[in-house]
Design an enzyme around this catalytic site. Sequence first.
Site, PDB file in Angstrom:
ATOM      1  N   PRO A 103       0.651  -1.299  -0.112  1.00 54.40           N
ATOM      2  CA  PRO A 103       0.081   0.064   0.056  1.00 54.40           C
ATOM      3  C   PRO A 103       0.863   1.260   0.065  1.00 54.40           C
ATOM      4  O   PRO A 103       1.929   1.439   0.672  1.00 54.40           O
ATOM      5  CB  PRO A 103      -0.737  -0.112   1.439  1.00 54.40           C
ATOM      6  CG  PRO A 103      -0.702  -1.333   1.654  1.00 54.40           C
ATOM      7  CD  PRO A 103       0.514  -1.996   1.297  1.00 54.40           C
ATOM      8  N   LYS A 104       0.426   2.276  -0.690  1.00 57.35           N
ATOM      9  CA  LYS A 104       1.143   3.523  -0.642  1.00 57.35           C
ATOM     10  C   LYS A 104       0.503   4.360   0.189  1.00 57.35           C
ATOM     11  O   LYS A 104      -0.683   4.760  -0.027  1.00 57.35           O
ATOM     12  CB  LYS A 104       1.025   4.228  -2.107  1.00 57.35           C
ATOM     13  CG  LYS A 104       2.034   5.433  -2.230  1.00 57.35           C
ATOM     14  CD  LYS A 104       2.027   5.992  -3.664  1.00 57.35           C
ATOM     15  CE  LYS A 104       2.982   6.982  -3.809  1.00 57.35           C
ATOM     16  NZ  LYS A 104       2.748   8.277  -3.055  1.00 57.35           N
ATOM     17  N   PHE A 105       1.031   4.786   1.376  1.00 59.78           N
ATOM     18  CA  PHE A 105       0.777   5.409   2.466  1.00 59.78           C
ATOM     19  C   PHE A 105       0.743   6.973   2.008  1.00 59.78           C
ATOM     20  O   PHE A 105       1.550   7.647   1.256  1.00 59.78           O
ATOM     21  CB  PHE A 105       1.266   5.396   3.823  1.00 59.78           C
ATOM     22  CG  PHE A 105       0.948   4.229   4.581  1.00 59.78           C
ATOM     23  CD1 PHE A 105       0.035   4.008   5.477  1.00 59.78           C
ATOM     24  CD2 PHE A 105       1.373   2.939   3.908  1.00 59.78           C
ATOM     25  CE1 PHE A 105      -0.277   2.951   6.026  1.00 59.78           C
ATOM     26  CE2 PHE A 105       0.888   1.694   4.555  1.00 59.78           C
ATOM     27  CZ  PHE A 105       0.275   1.729   5.688  1.00 59.78           C
ATOM     28  N   GLU A 120      -3.386   5.804  -0.557  1.00 61.99           N
ATOM     29  CA  GLU A 120      -3.444   6.411  -2.007  1.00 61.99           C
ATOM     30  C   GLU A 120      -3.109   5.737  -3.186  1.00 61.99           C
ATOM     31  O   GLU A 120      -3.364   6.240  -4.287  1.00 61.99           O
ATOM     32  CB  GLU A 120      -2.765   7.794  -2.224  1.00 61.99           C
ATOM     33  CG  GLU A 120      -1.230   7.618  -2.109  1.00 61.99           C
ATOM     34  CD  GLU A 120      -0.522   8.838  -2.234  1.00 61.99           C
ATOM     35  OE1 GLU A 120      -1.372   9.958  -2.278  1.00 61.99           O
ATOM     36  OE2 GLU A 120       0.860   8.845  -2.070  1.00 61.99           O
ATOM     37  N   GLY A 121      -2.962   4.398  -2.844  1.00 55.04           N
ATOM     38  CA  GLY A 121      -2.541   3.330  -4.078  1.00 55.04           C
ATOM     39  C   GLY A 121      -1.563   2.267  -3.864  1.00 55.04           C
ATOM     40  O   GLY A 121      -1.534   2.021  -2.487  1.00 55.04           O
TER      41      GLY A 121
END
Length: 294
Positions: free
Chosen positions: A22-24, A168-169
């Site tokens: 996960p992109k924090f 966010e992605g």
Amino acid sequence: MRVALAAAVRTLPRGAGLAYEPKFDGHRLVVLRSATDVTLQARSGRIVTGAFPDLAAAALQLPADTVLDGEVVVWHAGRTDFALVQRRAAATAARAAVLAQRLPASYAAFDVLELAGLDLRARPYERRRALLVDLLLPLGPPLQPVPMTTDPELAATWYETLPASGIEGLVVKRLDQAYPAGRRGWQKLRHTDVRDAAVVGYTGTARRPLALVLVLPVGDETPLVSSPLSAALRAEIAAEVAARGATSPSPATVTAIGLGEVPFRPLDPPLSAEVRHASARHPPPEVLRLRTDL
């Protein structure tokens, strides 16, 4: 410390030998634990140790001569809050200790570059990941490894469901990959309302910018005025303008939705910023951060 970067992709990469994280939605942060103390470095290279005394104190538990790469986030109401991270990052030394109590930071680590004096950057990601988990799991919060999966179906589920938590992605890495310092060796899949835009000017004054004038990578390239900047972004823009030294070009005007003609100061050459917007016109784009790595 030159950090690894990621190239944007439009669809989820699939195939053997890939890992998904996960992109924090936070601030990139390198943790450098020396034999005597801890230094926290932003992506730009700026030292921000004083802004995050809680993380610096927690990092003293790491072995001497250890370097981590990751993201600092602040959780609020069950999700990460980027505005609160900016507030922490912009705090004065006197204010930082108070905010550390009211808005505690967490560190989502996604790589270990050095461990007890051993440079790991040439090792494959799969090995670095195992060492990272072994290092941080016994310590617990606020230093934590980001989740990771090699299952593309689970990654797709994360992509669809985790935005409600502020994710966010996704970031995609090869399991056999060395750490690509200073290069776009990773891939990132972001939700479509987050884009890079050219910053062609600012409203307000050089010392107190109020909003940015943006050209988005879609539409007819008509400049748009962003929503009001946060205090942290105002300070960052002011510092960028001051660093240029020379007098900026003559004032110009831009049409802003609901405001008519708005005067602004052009920036030549433009800067780059990451923005979030629902459409090209309304509501105004929200500036998330400057892109100083381009």
